[in-house]
Design an enzyme around this catalytic site. Structure first.
Site, PDB file in Angstrom:
ATOM      1  N   SER A  22       0.829  -1.201   0.000  1.00 28.88           N
ATOM      2  CA  SER A  22       0.000   0.000   0.000  1.00 28.88           C
ATOM      3  C   SER A  22       0.870   1.261   0.000  1.00 28.88           C
ATOM      4  O   SER A  22       1.607   1.492  -0.960  1.00 28.88           O
ATOM      5  CB  SER A  22      -0.953  -0.039   1.198  1.00 28.88           C
ATOM      6  OG  SER A  22      -1.934   0.956   1.104  1.00 28.88           O
ATOM      7  N   ASP A  49       2.987  24.081  -1.476  1.00 28.99           N
ATOM      8  CA  ASP A  49       4.339  24.060  -2.045  1.00 28.99           C
ATOM      9  C   ASP A  49       5.087  22.782  -1.662  1.00 28.99           C
ATOM     10  O   ASP A  49       6.247  22.808  -1.268  1.00 28.99           O
ATOM     11  CB  ASP A  49       5.131  25.292  -1.604  1.00 28.99           C
ATOM     12  CG  ASP A  49       5.247  25.414  -0.090  1.00 28.99           C
ATOM     13  OD1 ASP A  49       4.555  24.664   0.627  1.00 28.99           O
ATOM     14  OD2 ASP A  49       6.032  26.260   0.380  1.00 28.99           O
ATOM     15  N   HIS A  88      -7.182  -5.613  -0.993  1.00 29.61           N
ATOM     16  CA  HIS A  88      -6.024  -4.756  -0.764  1.00 29.61           C
ATOM     17  C   HIS A  88      -5.042  -5.352   0.246  1.00 29.61           C
ATOM     18  O   HIS A  88      -3.847  -5.090   0.172  1.00 29.61           O
ATOM     19  CB  HIS A  88      -6.511  -3.384  -0.280  1.00 29.61           C
ATOM     20  CG  HIS A  88      -5.434  -2.368  -0.118  1.00 29.61           C
ATOM     21  ND1 HIS A  88      -4.851  -1.715  -1.189  1.00 29.61           N
ATOM     22  CD2 HIS A  88      -4.829  -1.881   0.995  1.00 29.61           C
ATOM     23  CE1 HIS A  88      -3.944  -0.863  -0.741  1.00 29.61           C
ATOM     24  NE2 HIS A  88      -3.902  -0.951   0.576  1.00 29.61           N
TER      25      HIS A  88
END
Length: 429
Positions: free
Chosen positions: A142, A352, A408
């Site tokens: 993951s 940013d 998953h």
């Protein structure tokens, strides 16, 4: 940089605990803050000269595997890997024993910006150099696969092999990531309702009840309908449908002539929705997708645009359980997260972020002699299939193993088979 190592014998293996002091801010010589990074190395009997495999845990915000073995045999993917590798289990910074973050001691947003994949990868490279290792193999589950993608982008010289399990990140803006995860989660909700008739109405009834009655969890916090819907994380796990079915099979009883939620139900929900043991998972979750624009609570914004996932329950729309969707109200409703609210809000506004991936470096993966393979799950609600396959096409030489045999969490369910499949696939050129 200072490395200390201590060895013992456990589970029939030599186990060495490494503690490395690293900069908090890599590349900034003016910042003298440091953290400790912890890793536990397993070496099978006679395997001192085997190549090293570094395991990168899923998350973000979770420590590495803590192996236990009722016998002298270690099973799962770790047991399979130890047939051919020395295995190093890294606690990513802020987790486990790597200068861990504790829910009771909130940290400023500036500190948290240094807990992303680029810093984790820089720690790993310093550890590799301190251990005098050759380029090592990587296994990432993951979020660990996200870290591998950063590793291949920024330090390919440190990698010999790369194995991904449910961890090829989408190289797209965060809003597109959440549109895809909501679409996948909607499908899983509908499959739950089809498999267990009556579950859709029960979920709606529970939500309606929570909107009009006060029910409290063991930590004293009120359970809201939107917080209850966080149990939908189970939709993406093997066995998760059964977990949800058992949770929903008898949630109500009558007390003094009034309908109330049963105590066992509330206890089970509390276990599913709490973040006290891993606050970082919630606090930095959207930050792992940060690029040159603010994430701005993308999971919440996109969810409110998606039928079935809005916080306000409409009669005409389905009431879907949420998946891996961290929303700002969690920092009001979960007592463990309340002290982190300001920091989480600052992270959501940050515009940013430093780049995590380099498309040219990824394309050159095979040219650099790196072998790679990835398990890509068709029904993955956390790392959507289509985005993963698009990323796979950008990593030179990567061989995808597309499957719906596992959800998953396939590495934890049948890790030996999965790891063996990826290793053989990567080497079969």
């Amino acid at each position: 940089m200072n490395l200390t190592s201590t060895s013992t014998r456990r589970h029939g293996h030599t186990v060495t605990e490494h503690v490395l002091t690293t900069p908090l801010v890599h590349g900034d010589t003016a910042d003298d803050r440091t953290i400790d990074v912890f890793a536990r190395e397993y070496v099978p009997l006679g395997g001192e000269d085997l190549p090293a495999l570094l395991f990168l845990q899923g998350g973000p915000g979770h420590g590495a595997l803590r192996p236990t073995a009722p016998t002298r045999e270690i099973g799962g993917w770790l047991g399979e890997a130890l047939k051919n590798y020395r295995v190093i289990l890294l606690d990513q910074r802020g987790t486990g024993r790597s200068t861990p973050v504790d829910a009771a001691v909130p940290l400023p947003a500036e500190y948290l910006t240094h807990l992303r994949a680029d810093s984790i990868v820089a720690d790993a490279e310093l550890l590799r150099e301190a251990l005098e290792e050759k380029p090592w193999s990587l296994l990432g589950q993951s979020f660990g696969g996200f870290c591998i993608t950063t590793y291949l982008s920024q330090h390919p010289e440190g990698v010999a092999e790369a194995f991904f399990t449910g961890g090829l990140p989408g190289l797209v803006p965060i809003d597109d990531v959440y549109r895809a995860t909501y679409a996948k989660t909607a499908v899983r909700n509908e499959r739950l309702h089809a498999q267990f008739p009556g579950s859709a109405q029960l979920i709606r009834d529970i939500c309606r009840h929570l909107d009009t009655h006060e029910e409290f969890l063991a930590d004293g916090s009120r359970l809201s309908s939107r917080r209850f819907r966080m149990v939908g994380m189970n939709l993406g796990r093997t066995g998760g449908f059964d977990t949800l079915n058992y949770l929903l099979e008898d949630p109500f009883h009558t007390v003094g002539g009034e309908k109330r939620l049963r105590t066992p139900f509330l206890l089970h929900v509390a276990d599913e929705v709490r973040f006290a043991d891993a606050p970082l998972y919630a606090v930095v979750h959207e930050s792992i997708y940060g690029t040159d624009t603010a994430t701005n609570w993308a999971a919440s914004r996109i969810g409110e645009q998606t039928p079935g996932f809005t916080e306000t329950i409409e009669d005409a729309d389905p009431v879907y359980l949420y998946g891996e969707h961290i929303r700002p109200w969690l920092f009001d409703e979960d007592p463990a997260l309340r002290p982190w609210k300001d920091a989480a809000s600052e992270l959501a506004a940050k515009d940013d972020w430093t780049p995590l991936y380099d498309s040219d470096a990824l394309a050159a993966t095979a040219d650099n002699g790196i072998r790679s393979a990835a398990a890509v799950y068709l029904d993955d609600i956390f790392v959507p299939f289509e985005l993963s396959m698009e990323t796979a096409s950008h990593i030179g030489g990567l061989r995808p193993h597309v499957t719906n045999r596992w959800e998953h969490n396939g590495l934890g369910v049948d890790g030996a088979t999965l790891f063996r499949t990826l290793r053989d696939l990567a080497r079969d050129h």
